[in-house]
Scaffold this motif. Structure first.
Motif, mmCIF file in Angstrom:
data_model
loop_
_atom_site.group_PDB
_atom_site.id
_atom_site.type_symbol
_atom_site.label_atom_id
_atom_site.label_comp_id
_atom_site.label_asym_id
_atom_site.label_seq_id
_atom_site.Cartn_x
_atom_site.Cartn_y
_atom_site.Cartn_z
ATOM 1 N N GLY A 29 0.820 -1.213 0.000
ATOM 2 C CA GLY A 29 0.000 0.000 0.000
ATOM 3 C C GLY A 29 0.849 1.256 0.000
ATOM 4 O O GLY A 29 0.566 2.216 -0.720
ATOM 5 N N VAL A 30 1.915 1.253 0.796
ATOM 6 C CA VAL A 30 2.821 2.406 0.835
ATOM 7 C C VAL A 30 3.507 2.578 -0.519
ATOM 8 O O VAL A 30 3.650 3.698 -1.019
ATOM 9 N N GLU A 31 3.906 1.478 -1.116
ATOM 10 C CA GLU A 31 4.550 1.527 -2.434
ATOM 11 C C GLU A 31 3.591 2.111 -3.481
ATOM 12 O O GLU A 31 3.983 2.973 -4.281
ATOM 13 N N GLU A 32 2.321 1.680 -3.462
ATOM 14 C CA GLU A 32 1.331 2.235 -4.387
ATOM 15 C C GLU A 32 1.143 3.733 -4.152
ATOM 16 O O GLU A 32 1.012 4.506 -5.105
ATOM 17 N N LEU A 33 1.123 4.120 -2.888
ATOM 18 C CA LEU A 33 0.954 5.537 -2.548
ATOM 19 C C LEU A 33 2.139 6.364 -3.053
ATOM 20 O O LEU A 33 1.945 7.445 -3.618
ATOM 21 N N ILE A 34 3.342 5.848 -2.901
ATOM 22 C CA ILE A 34 4.531 6.556 -3.390
ATOM 23 C C ILE A 34 4.482 6.688 -4.914
ATOM 24 O O ILE A 34 4.745 7.763 -5.463
ATOM 25 N N TYR A 82 -6.922 11.616 -8.684
ATOM 26 C CA TYR A 82 -5.921 11.371 -7.645
ATOM 27 C C TYR A 82 -6.600 10.892 -6.359
ATOM 28 O O TYR A 82 -6.198 9.898 -5.765
ATOM 29 N N ASN A 83 -7.639 11.611 -5.953
ATOM 30 C CA ASN A 83 -8.347 11.233 -4.725
ATOM 31 C C ASN A 83 -9.017 9.874 -4.843
ATOM 32 O O ASN A 83 -9.050 9.109 -3.886
ATOM 33 N N ARG A 84 -9.554 9.566 -6.016
ATOM 34 C CA ARG A 84 -10.172 8.259 -6.234
ATOM 35 C C ARG A 84 -9.117 7.150 -6.109
ATOM 36 O O ARG A 84 -9.359 6.133 -5.456
ATOM 37 N N HIS A 85 -7.973 7.355 -6.711
ATOM 38 C CA HIS A 85 -6.906 6.357 -6.638
ATOM 39 C C HIS A 85 -6.413 6.210 -5.197
ATOM 40 O O HIS A 85 -6.180 5.098 -4.726
ATOM 41 N N LEU A 86 -6.258 7.319 -4.517
ATOM 42 C CA LEU A 86 -5.848 7.303 -3.117
ATOM 43 C C LEU A 86 -6.870 6.532 -2.283
ATOM 44 O O LEU A 86 -6.510 5.696 -1.444
ATOM 45 N N TYR A 87 -8.132 6.782 -2.531
ATOM 46 C CA TYR A 87 -9.209 6.087 -1.820
ATOM 47 C C TYR A 87 -9.161 4.583 -2.101
ATOM 48 O O TYR A 87 -9.332 3.759 -1.195
#
Length: 189
Positions: A29-34, A82-87
């Motif tokens: 999850g952290v890797e996807e967020l980065i 961006y927000n959708r992907h973050l969600y």
């Protein structure tokens, strides 16, 4: 009933595997967020450069206003994406954690019920009322836990629906505002 060393070892091994699985999912999850943030930063830099070049070629105020109003819709769309992907990253990781916790809770409940049944079978004569009361308490605890799990799932579904609605409304409002703002600039030409 006392657990055997083999049972304790197997339980510790299963718990370690669960911990490793959860840690791996958290790092994923952290890797996807980065990756998402890097892509957003690259896109913002590229967009900024394009907008600066476009601003340098503007000849009058009306053209500048038209250029500025044309920036809002793509910017809003990118923010919503961006927000959708973050969600999606957050809910995907959270769902994995929730599934693991639910599985562990179900296993613990099964073990507790087996322990209660075993204790009831070996209870001394005359303790039937106490055993029945204990079984009732365990059943009530299990029902309460199931109710909480259902409530959390329902709240999550409502929050997801509200988020999607809010994002769609924000995007359409930005589109309408951009269209309204670009009309006066086009009329003045």
């Amino acid at each position: 009933m006392t657990p055997t060393p083999e049972q304790i070892l197997a339980a510790n091994k299963a718990n370690l595997e669960t911990l490793v699985g959860l840690t791996t999912k958290a790092f994923s999850g952290v890797e996807e967020l980065i990756e998402l943030n890097l892509a957003a930063a690259k896109s913002a830099m590229s967009d900024s450069q394009e907008h600066i070049h476009a601003s340098m070629s503007v000849k009058d105020v009306q053209e500048l206003l038209a250029l500025q109003s044309s920036l809002f819709q793509p910017l809003a769309e990118k923010a919503v994406a961006y927000n959708r992907h973050l969600y999606e990253i957050a809910t995907g990781t959270g769902a994995h954690f929730q599934g693991t916790v639910e599985s562990k809770v179900a296993d613990a409940q099964k073990s507790l019920h087996a322990l209660v049944d075993n204790a009831a079978k070996n209870a001394p004569a005359g303790s039937e009322a106490a055993v029945a009361a204990f079984k009732t308490a365990v059943a009530a605890g299990s029902n309460a836990l199931e109710t909480v799990q259902k409530a959390v799932k329902q709240a999550t579904e409502v929050a997801e629906t509200n988020y999607k609605t809010m994002a769609a409304n924000a995007l359409s409002a930005t589109g309408a505002a951009t269209a309204t703002a670009s009309k006066p600039a086009a009329k003045k030409r």
